[in-house]
Design a protein around this motif. Structure first.
Motif, short mmCIF file in Angstrom:
data_model
loop_
_atom_site.label_atom_id
_atom_site.label_comp_id
_atom_site.label_asym_id
_atom_site.label_seq_id
_atom_site.Cartn_x
_atom_site.Cartn_y
_atom_site.Cartn_z
N ASP A 55 14.74 1.74 -11.50
CA ASP A 55 13.94 2.96 -11.41
C ASP A 55 13.20 2.97 -10.07
OD1 ASP A 55 11.88 4.87 -11.58
OD2 ASP A 55 11.74 4.66 -13.75
N ASN A 56 13.44 4.01 -9.27
CA ASN A 56 12.89 4.03 -7.92
C ASN A 56 11.37 4.08 -7.93
OD1 ASN A 56 13.77 3.87 -5.19
ND2 ASN A 56 13.06 5.95 -4.86
N ASP A 57 10.77 4.68 -8.95
CA ASP A 57 9.31 4.72 -9.04
C ASP A 57 8.74 3.30 -9.17
OD1 ASP A 57 9.29 7.45 -8.85
OD2 ASP A 57 9.14 7.80 -11.00
N LEU A 58 9.48 2.42 -9.87
CA LEU A 58 9.03 1.05 -10.01
C LEU A 58 9.11 0.31 -8.68
CD1 LEU A 58 10.61 0.06 -13.44
CD2 LEU A 58 8.21 0.54 -12.95
N VAL A 59 10.15 0.62 -7.88
CA VAL A 59 10.27 0.00 -6.56
C VAL A 59 9.08 0.41 -5.69
CG1 VAL A 59 11.70 -0.20 -4.49
CG2 VAL A 59 12.79 -0.02 -6.74
N VAL A 60 8.70 1.68 -5.75
CA VAL A 60 7.57 2.16 -4.96
C VAL A 60 6.27 1.53 -5.45
CG1 VAL A 60 6.22 4.20 -4.33
CG2 VAL A 60 8.73 4.31 -4.32
N GLU A 61 6.10 1.45 -6.78
CA GLU A 61 4.91 0.80 -7.33
C GLU A 61 4.82 -0.66 -6.88
OE1 GLU A 61 4.39 1.15 -11.55
OE2 GLU A 61 5.06 3.24 -11.55
N GLU A 62 5.98 -1.30 -6.81
CA GLU A 62 6.05 -2.68 -6.34
C GLU A 62 5.50 -2.80 -4.92
OE1 GLU A 62 9.84 -5.52 -5.45
OE2 GLU A 62 9.86 -4.36 -7.29
N LEU A 63 5.88 -1.86 -4.06
CA LEU A 63 5.38 -1.86 -2.68
C LEU A 63 3.86 -1.70 -2.65
CD1 LEU A 63 8.06 0.40 -0.91
CD2 LEU A 63 7.84 -2.09 -0.75
N ARG A 64 3.32 -0.98 -3.60
CA ARG A 64 1.87 -0.74 -3.63
C ARG A 64 1.09 -2.01 -3.99
NH1 ARG A 64 0.89 4.56 -3.04
NH2 ARG A 64 2.52 6.02 -3.70
N THR A 65 1.75 -2.99 -4.61
CA THR A 65 1.00 -4.17 -5.07
C THR A 65 0.51 -5.04 -3.91
OG1 THR A 65 3.02 -5.51 -5.34
CG2 THR A 65 2.27 -4.25 -7.26
N MET A 66 1.04 -4.83 -2.70
CA MET A 66 0.53 -5.58 -1.55
C MET A 66 -0.78 -5.00 -1.03
SD MET A 66 2.09 -8.35 -0.79
CE MET A 66 1.70 -8.76 0.92
N SER A 67 -1.12 -3.78 -1.46
CA SER A 67 -2.39 -3.16 -1.10
C SER A 67 -2.59 -3.17 0.42
CB SER A 67 -3.53 -3.87 -1.84
OG SER A 67 -4.73 -3.17 -1.73
N GLU A 68 -3.80 -3.50 0.89
CA GLU A 68 -4.10 -3.47 2.32
C GLU A 68 -3.29 -4.50 3.12
OE1 GLU A 68 -6.17 -1.44 4.29
OE2 GLU A 68 -5.87 -0.25 2.48
N ALA A 69 -2.81 -5.55 2.43
CA ALA A 69 -2.02 -6.57 3.12
C ALA A 69 -0.69 -6.02 3.62
CB ALA A 69 -1.76 -7.75 2.19
N ALA A 70 -0.29 -4.83 3.15
CA ALA A 70 0.96 -4.21 3.61
C ALA A 70 0.97 -4.06 5.13
CB ALA A 70 1.16 -2.86 2.93
N LYS A 71 -0.20 -3.84 5.70
CA LYS A 71 -0.28 -3.57 7.14
C LYS A 71 0.08 -4.80 7.99
CE LYS A 71 -3.62 0.21 6.71
NZ LYS A 71 -3.38 0.35 5.26
N ARG A 72 0.06 -5.97 7.39
CA ARG A 72 0.49 -7.17 8.11
C ARG A 72 1.69 -7.83 7.41
NH1 ARG A 72 -4.38 -8.29 5.57
NH2 ARG A 72 -4.37 -10.10 4.16
N THR A 73 2.46 -6.99 6.73
CA THR A 73 3.61 -7.48 5.96
C THR A 73 4.89 -6.79 6.40
OG1 THR A 73 2.21 -7.90 4.01
CG2 THR A 73 4.59 -7.70 3.63
#
Length: 582
Positions: A260-278
């Motif tokens: 489910d693509n929504d779950l893939v997107v939710e997964e990306l959200r779990t990095m929160s602010e750390a996404a910016k250095r990921t």
């Protein structure tokens, strides 16, 4: 005086990842040679990366009220050479211990680690799963250290039901599908009926544990992986995850199943602010359609991910290229396998020519893609030594034309094994292959062969195993020289890689001569082997930027065992000869 209680770690299920060779720290009779793990990813020859599907098992069990802990024993053994593994295992309390046999590289270590668990926790249940575990299920269940084999590409429901019953004190698994298990030493099977075609892996993987992990590379940069689908619509003959392999191993007709693509997107959200250095390594996105790719890229842009590396099977379309360029620092990984279209097609690729690729590269770069990595493979049909070296000559043309980093050619050998279940493994004569190890036990014994060309489970009509080893070093040496000549890599990097290759080839030659003459390795050579192994296993490396990197901080490095527990199970007082033992 009362002794303080020893620290313990409890769970309903421990998932333990083993090194490729369990007692690698003790070995002075085999070489963990540079390039024997292909050097294409940021891991050592111990293969300390575990399957990302473990996150899905952990999450599904959490949704059902169970605590799963993932412990990367291989990584801990690398990072803490004095770790007493038996003592560590004794601190774990759980009714079930799970092991991955997804890739065949772990066939020796996983069974041996399970044996240690059975020694320390004789009442606990040991369970195995993964592609290779499914393929070799009937052989795997025969090992005394293996209680249950869970077959299939989706084991979430069977594993959840199994954990539920064990936690209820029940060991009757007859109604749980996809199991082989033992009752009073007799193997039972429940059939292979759980083969879902939708809602596969339908849980959101949670990366939140990784947000605050330190030592994650330069300036705290992190790397995660996303896997939006399983199986494959393509048929590369060497791959155990291909359409052919999935139909034969997993018993399904539909071989590409999307999450489910929504779950893939939710997964990306779990990095929160750390996404910016990921950064993200986007696995198997070559099987994603236009709509799903656009949604994924929109999420990457919204969340501010630092960069994404996209695997692509074909030359990416203009609209996706534009979206990639707008979303983040995007890199594309192509793998034509050979510059020669005949070889490329025989390998299962060959859907574009090198001329078409050269016309496409400027369009990709103009769209904002930061770089394209072009992977070639050694060990393909029709590929002899001259063909491999012609690929290197073509790589020089790419570097000269595109300046190196815009289109970066790379090459690696197919090691240590041709995937069991793949077309070439199942139909070797038809494709020009000879299979040297076929059973699980033959592969396990091969993993501890002194020389890595003997570990290979295949040769081709065009290259025998020794030639595969030699041409791999020859080709990579020449490619490194070319990158130094054109300034793609600093001269110091190139000289260091070439020195390591020379040292490795010299040591392999000395070992081979000793084994041929005396059938054994002399003591002084064993000392050299031990020193070499300790050196190459003290850091990670890859071909893209061949600079030694310190261990730790990767998403698959252990983040579960508390530091105080690790300190408590170090053999700090042992004699030097004992320190590296398990």
């Amino acid at each position: 005086m009362d002794h303080l209680p020893e620290p313990q770690l409890g769970a309903d299920l421990f998932l333990l990842h083993a090194p490729s060779v369990f007692d690698f720290r003790e070995r002075d009779d085999m070489l963990f040679a540079y390039l024997s793990d292909s050097d294409s990813v940021n891991v050592t020859s111990v293969y300390e990366i575990y399957p990302i599907g473990w996150f899905s098992i952990k999450q599904r069990l959490a949704d059902n009220g169970f605590d799963t802990k993932i412990v990367n024993v291989a990584s801990l053994m690398l990072m803490h050479p004095e770790l007493d593994v038996k003592k560590l295992i004794s601190r774990f309390e759980a009714p079930i211990f799970g092991f991955d046999l997804h890739w065949m590289a772990h066939c020796q270590g996983s069974v041996e680690l399970a044996a240690l668990v059975k020694e320390v926790h004789p009442e606990a249940l040991t369970i195995f799963g993964g592609i290779s575990a499914t393929y070799y299920a009937e052989q795997l269940i025969q090992y005394p250290s293996v209680d249950v084999v869970v077959q299939g590409y989706d084991t979430l429901d069977p594993v959840t039901e199994l954990v539920t019953r064990v936690r209820q004190g029940r060991r009757d698994f007859r109604s749980i599908p996809n199991l082989l298990y033992k009752t009073d030493g007799e193997v039972q099977t429940t059939g292979f009926s759980h083969t879902p075609e939708k809602n596969y892996n339908n849980v959101r993987n949670d990366w939140s544990y990784y947000r605050d992990v330190t030592d994650a590379g330069p300036e705290g940069s992190k790397l995660i992986m996303t896997l939006p689908n399983t199986g494959c619509a393509h048929d590369c003959g060497w791959c155990g995850g291909s359409r052919f392999a999935y139909r034969n191993i997993m018993g399904v007709r539909r071989t590409l199943i999307q999450k489910d693509n929504d779950l893939v997107v939710e997964e990306l959200r779990t990095m929160s602010e750390a996404a910016k250095r990921t950064s993200i390594y986007a696995l198997q996105c070559y099987s994603e359609n236009r709509t799903r790719m656009h949604q994924y890229l929109d999420a990457v842009k919204e969340l501010g991910y630092k960069s994404v590396h996209f695997e692509q099977f074909s030359l990416t379309s203009p609209d996706i290229l534009k979206k990639m360029g707008e979303s983040t620092d995007s890199y594309i990984m192509l793998s034509p396998e050979s510059h020669d279209l005949r070889i490329s097609k025989a390998a299962g690729r060959g859907n574009y020519t090198m001329e078409q690729m050269e016309e496409w590269i400027p369009r990709a770069l103009d769209a904002g893609v930061k770089g394209i990595m072009i992977w070639y493979f050694i060990g393909m049909p029709y590929q002899d030594r001259q063909s491999v070296m012609d690929t290197i000559a073509y790589s020089e043309r790419l570097i000269r034309k595109f300046g190196g980093w815009g289109a970066l050619p790379l090459i690696c050998p197919m090691v240590p094994f041709l995937d069991p279940g793949s077309q070439f493994f199942e139909e070797p004569e038809k494709h020009g292959y000879t299979i040297h190890h076929r059973t699980l036990e033959e592969h396990r014994r091969a993993m501890v062969e002194p020389l890595w060309h003997r570990r290979l489970n295949y040769s081709t009509n065009w290259l025998d195993r020794r030639q595969l080893q030699d041409v791999s070093y020859e080709a990579i040496s020449r490619l490194v020289e070319i990158k130094g000549e054109y300034g793609v890599l600093p001269a110091g990097f190139c000289k260091a890689v070439l020195r390591t290759i020379d040292e490795t080839r010299t040591l392999l030659g000395e070992m081979e001569r000793a084994l041929e003459l005396d059938k054994k390795l002399p003591a002084d050579l064993r000392d050299q082997i031990r020193d070499y192994n300790r050196k190459v296993l003290s850091y990670t490396n890859d071909q893209i930027m061949p600079v030694p990197r310190p261990l730790g901080g990767r998403w698959f490095d252990d983040a579960t065992v508390p530091p105080e527990l690790i300190q408590d199970v170090l053999v700090s007082s042992a004699a030097p000869s004992q320190v590296r033992g398990a």
